[in-house]
Design an enzyme around this catalytic site. Sequence first.
Site, short mmCIF file in Angstrom:
data_model
loop_
_atom_site.label_atom_id
_atom_site.label_comp_id
_atom_site.label_asym_id
_atom_site.label_seq_id
_atom_site.Cartn_x
_atom_site.Cartn_y
_atom_site.Cartn_z
N THR A 44 34.46 84.18 -15.56
CA THR A 44 33.15 84.05 -14.94
C THR A 44 33.14 84.60 -13.52
O THR A 44 32.10 85.08 -13.04
CB THR A 44 32.68 82.59 -14.97
N TYR A 106 25.03 75.16 -20.84
CA TYR A 106 23.64 74.87 -21.22
C TYR A 106 23.55 74.00 -22.46
O TYR A 106 22.78 73.05 -22.51
CB TYR A 106 22.80 76.15 -21.42
N TYR A 132 38.81 75.78 -19.76
CA TYR A 132 38.25 75.83 -18.40
C TYR A 132 37.15 74.78 -18.29
O TYR A 132 36.10 74.88 -18.92
CB TYR A 132 37.70 77.23 -18.13
N ARG A 137 29.02 73.89 -13.15
CA ARG A 137 28.32 75.08 -13.64
C ARG A 137 27.85 74.93 -15.09
O ARG A 137 26.92 75.61 -15.49
CB ARG A 137 29.24 76.30 -13.53
N LYS A 160 42.22 74.72 -16.87
CA LYS A 160 41.78 75.06 -15.52
C LYS A 160 40.81 73.98 -15.12
O LYS A 160 39.69 73.90 -15.62
CB LYS A 160 41.11 76.44 -15.50
N ILE A 202 44.10 79.00 -10.93
CA ILE A 202 43.42 80.25 -11.27
C ILE A 202 42.43 80.47 -10.14
O ILE A 202 41.45 79.75 -9.99
CB ILE A 202 42.75 80.19 -12.65
#
Length: 302
Positions: A44, A106, A132, A137, A160, A202
């Site tokens: 991303t 979403y 992740y 987000r 992550k 990361i």
Amino acid sequence: MFKGCGTALITPFAVDGSLDEPVLRTLVRRQVAAGVHFLVPGGTTGESPTLSKAEHLRLVEITLEEAGDVPVVAGCGGYHTASICALAKDLDALGVQGLLSVTPYYNKPTPDGLFQHYSALAAASGLPIIVYNVPGRTCCNIKPDLLCRLAAIDTIVAVKEASGDIGQMAQVCQQVPREFSVLSGDDSVTLPLMSLGGSGVISVVSNEIPGQMAALCDNALNGDFAEALAIHRRYLPLMDANFCETSPGPVKVALELMGVLDEARYRLPMTRPSPASCEHVERVLASVDLHSAVHQFADLEA
């Protein structure tokens, strides 16, 4: 398997909006020369939702060509399970060493939905998978009990962790199997997480300072937390500046100011940060002696 500093590579774009392949090669060479432990293209931070599948695969292919012996972990995440399973097979064919897969955004799936999503990805590819978790987000949080269920799947080998909740991170480090890697998803908490048993990061800031972040992780892994803390304290303002607006906006501006990029370019809906934010990034770069450091990279260009 995955320890130390992995760089979440930015994606450089040319004036016409296409993937800037020569600059990408220079970016990867710079990372390799600085000693990062693995590379993460197509995540991303690399604006992956704006890339076509062909561009995504080309981005990873070029990274592999320039990475040498440095492992490449390709971004492979999204909200459509069937699509990421298909992408995983294509990435496997290219020869990547692992996948980084962000939780579906979403959709806000239930824990069972998340388990089935990652189980499907693991079934589609034999590659090692880094989960992740970035609820700020995605509005979707992988809690420790679910992560332990996922860790029981042979090819899910790391997380992550970017929940922003240090208590949750402590529980993750406490509960997952010893061989399971817990990587920070936030540069500024890399050192605290590693002190709890984490394996590395990361990183966004390693786009700017790959050698320094690799050294921070090496020192922490070797138990030299005093030296790791010195690096952390020096570059904490830069870690924070990279998020003065939505990432990867500021880090691309920083790379422009450092002379690594000729211009910070984005794909909508990402846009250049405000003048005030750009000025802030410039001040922070100057404070850590990184402003106009173009001479460091000239010999890595094609």
